[in-house]
Design a protein around this motif. Structure first.
Motif, short mmCIF file in Angstrom:
data_model
loop_
_atom_site.label_atom_id
_atom_site.label_comp_id
_atom_site.label_asym_id
_atom_site.label_seq_id
_atom_site.Cartn_x
_atom_site.Cartn_y
_atom_site.Cartn_z
N LEU A 23 -6.89 -0.09 -2.30
CA LEU A 23 -6.25 -0.92 -3.33
C LEU A 23 -7.14 -2.07 -3.80
CD1 LEU A 23 -2.56 -1.30 -2.10
CD2 LEU A 23 -3.37 -0.12 -4.15
N ILE A 24 -8.02 -2.52 -2.93
CA ILE A 24 -8.87 -3.68 -3.26
C ILE A 24 -9.70 -3.38 -4.50
CG2 ILE A 24 -10.63 -5.27 -2.39
CD1 ILE A 24 -7.87 -5.31 -0.90
N LYS A 25 -9.69 -4.34 -5.43
CA LYS A 25 -10.41 -4.29 -6.71
C LYS A 25 -9.79 -3.32 -7.72
CE LYS A 25 -13.72 -7.11 -5.39
NZ LYS A 25 -13.63 -8.48 -5.69
N GLN A 26 -8.63 -2.74 -7.38
CA GLN A 26 -7.91 -1.91 -8.35
C GLN A 26 -7.09 -2.83 -9.25
OE1 GLN A 26 -7.65 1.49 -8.76
NE2 GLN A 26 -9.20 1.85 -7.19
N PRO A 27 -7.03 -2.55 -10.54
CA PRO A 27 -6.17 -3.38 -11.41
C PRO A 27 -4.70 -3.07 -11.13
CG PRO A 27 -7.18 -1.61 -12.68
CD PRO A 27 -7.75 -1.53 -11.29
N LEU A 28 -3.91 -4.10 -10.92
CA LEU A 28 -2.48 -3.88 -10.68
C LEU A 28 -1.85 -3.19 -11.88
CD1 LEU A 28 -0.07 -4.25 -8.79
CD2 LEU A 28 0.34 -6.46 -9.88
N SER A 29 -2.34 -3.49 -13.07
CA SER A 29 -1.79 -2.87 -14.28
C SER A 29 -1.93 -1.35 -14.28
CB SER A 29 -2.45 -3.45 -15.53
OG SER A 29 -3.83 -3.19 -15.52
N GLY A 30 -2.87 -0.82 -13.49
CA GLY A 30 -3.03 0.63 -13.38
C GLY A 30 -1.86 1.29 -12.69
N PHE A 31 -1.03 0.50 -12.01
CA PHE A 31 0.15 1.03 -11.32
C PHE A 31 1.43 0.71 -12.09
CE2 PHE A 31 -3.08 0.35 -8.07
CZ PHE A 31 -3.09 1.59 -7.45
N ALA A 77 0.84 -1.21 0.00
CA ALA A 77 0.00 0.00 0.00
C ALA A 77 0.87 1.25 0.00
CB ALA A 77 -0.93 -0.02 1.21
N THR A 78 1.93 1.24 0.78
CA THR A 78 2.84 2.39 0.82
C THR A 78 3.53 2.57 -0.53
OG1 THR A 78 3.22 2.04 3.18
CG2 THR A 78 4.86 3.37 2.00
N LEU A 79 4.02 1.48 -1.12
CA LEU A 79 4.67 1.57 -2.43
C LEU A 79 3.74 2.15 -3.48
CD1 LEU A 79 6.60 -1.83 -2.72
CD2 LEU A 79 7.61 0.45 -2.68
N LEU A 80 2.48 1.75 -3.46
CA LEU A 80 1.53 2.17 -4.48
C LEU A 80 0.81 3.48 -4.13
CD1 LEU A 80 0.08 -1.33 -5.41
CD2 LEU A 80 1.91 -0.04 -6.55
N GLY A 81 1.02 3.97 -2.91
CA GLY A 81 0.51 5.27 -2.54
C GLY A 81 -0.98 5.34 -2.22
N LEU A 82 -1.56 4.22 -1.83
CA LEU A 82 -2.97 4.18 -1.45
C LEU A 82 -3.12 3.37 -0.17
CD1 LEU A 82 -4.97 3.45 -4.75
CD2 LEU A 82 -5.08 5.51 -3.37
N LEU A 140 10.26 -3.96 -13.66
CA LEU A 140 9.49 -3.06 -14.51
C LEU A 140 9.28 -1.73 -13.80
CD1 LEU A 140 6.57 -3.27 -13.01
CD2 LEU A 140 6.17 -5.10 -14.60
N ARG A 141 8.79 -0.78 -14.56
CA ARG A 141 8.55 0.56 -14.02
C ARG A 141 7.09 0.64 -13.56
NH1 ARG A 141 10.20 3.45 -19.24
NH2 ARG A 141 9.25 1.54 -19.94
N MET A 142 6.92 1.18 -12.37
CA MET A 142 5.58 1.35 -11.82
C MET A 142 5.39 2.82 -11.43
SD MET A 142 5.14 -2.13 -9.55
CE MET A 142 3.34 -2.05 -9.48
N VAL A 143 4.15 3.16 -11.11
CA VAL A 143 3.84 4.52 -10.64
C VAL A 143 2.95 4.41 -9.41
CG1 VAL A 143 4.05 5.72 -12.85
CG2 VAL A 143 1.88 4.70 -12.23
N THR A 144 3.12 5.37 -8.52
CA THR A 144 2.23 5.41 -7.36
C THR A 144 0.89 5.99 -7.79
OG1 THR A 144 2.94 7.64 -6.74
CG2 THR A 144 4.19 5.79 -5.81
N HIS A 145 -0.05 6.01 -6.88
CA HIS A 145 -1.38 6.55 -7.16
C HIS A 145 -1.30 7.99 -7.65
CE1 HIS A 145 -5.64 7.24 -6.87
NE2 HIS A 145 -5.45 8.22 -6.02
N ASN A 146 -0.34 8.77 -7.10
CA ASN A 146 -0.23 10.18 -7.52
C ASN A 146 0.70 10.37 -8.72
OD1 ASN A 146 2.35 10.00 -6.51
ND2 ASN A 146 2.02 11.36 -4.78
N GLY A 147 1.17 9.28 -9.32
CA GLY A 147 1.95 9.37 -10.56
C GLY A 147 3.45 9.38 -10.40
N THR A 148 3.96 9.23 -9.19
CA THR A 148 5.41 9.20 -8.97
C THR A 148 5.96 7.87 -9.48
OG1 THR A 148 5.14 10.56 -7.00
CG2 THR A 148 7.25 9.41 -7.26
N PRO A 149 6.90 7.92 -10.42
CA PRO A 149 7.44 6.66 -10.97
C PRO A 149 8.46 6.02 -10.03
CG PRO A 149 8.48 8.52 -12.03
CD PRO A 149 7.45 9.09 -11.09
#
Length: 176
Positions: free
Chosen positions: A39-47, A29-34, A74-83
């Motif tokens: 996070l539940i039911k969010q597509p992982l691909s959205g990050f 949750a911290t890594l993804l910023g939510l 791979l490259r991911m982004v947090t909920h606020n768009g930080t890569p």
């Protein structure tokens, strides 16, 4: 075990066969910023950065087809768009109702990737400096050759001038 799961230094997620996050620990949750509930039911691909979706889907397909654990970066982004760069390890496991789901472990490897890039740039700069030094060395060698040829030419001219002066001296004596 709940504390070990939630406070682990890596993110743990359980993802449905459709790619939706079913469960996540606090680190994920911290890594993804939510928050975990968000996070539940969010597509992982959205990050995941759009350019890296192919890698993500390809690895998921390999897990299904081969049943072999996969690991990749791979490259991911947090909920606020930080890569950020992530290292993912995923496997297929039995889920609720007998439907398999993915167990994914994610680690933030941004610092390592930045260090690798800095090292790559430093190596490229070093290679440029080595090339420049080799060019300078070649010019020095050429300058040394030219200097040696110049010194030889001065020596030949001096010897020729000495011989010519003797001839001129003899000629003047003959004139008298």
């Amino acid at each position: 075990y709940v504390d070990l799961y939630d406070l682990a230094p890596v993110g743990y997620c359980r993802v449905s066969e459709h790619g939706l996050i079913l469960e996540a620990n606090l680190t994920a949750a911290t890594l993804l910023g939510l928050g975990r509930r968000d996070l539940i039911k969010q597509p992982l691909s959205g990050f995941i950065v759009t350019a890296d979706h192919g890698s993500y889907y390809s690895r998921r397909k390999q897990i299904i087809e081969n049943g072999v654990r996969q690991a990749w970066e791979l490259r991911m982004v947090t909920h606020n768009g930080t890569p950020f760069w992530a290292h993912l390890r995923a496997t297929l496991a039995p889920g609720e109702g007998g439907v398999p789901d993915y167990r994914i472990v994610m680690s933030d490897i941004t610092e390592r990737k930045q260090a690798e890039e800095a090292q790559r740039l430093a190596a490229a700069q070093l290679a440029e400096k080595i090339e420049e030094l080799q060019r300078m060395q070649a010019r020095l060698v050429e300058s040394g050759r030219l200097l040696a040829m110049g010194q030889m030419a001065v020596g030949v001219a001096h010897d020729f001038n000495n011989a010519l002066m003797k001839v001129l001296g003899q000629a003047q004596l003959m004139r008298l």
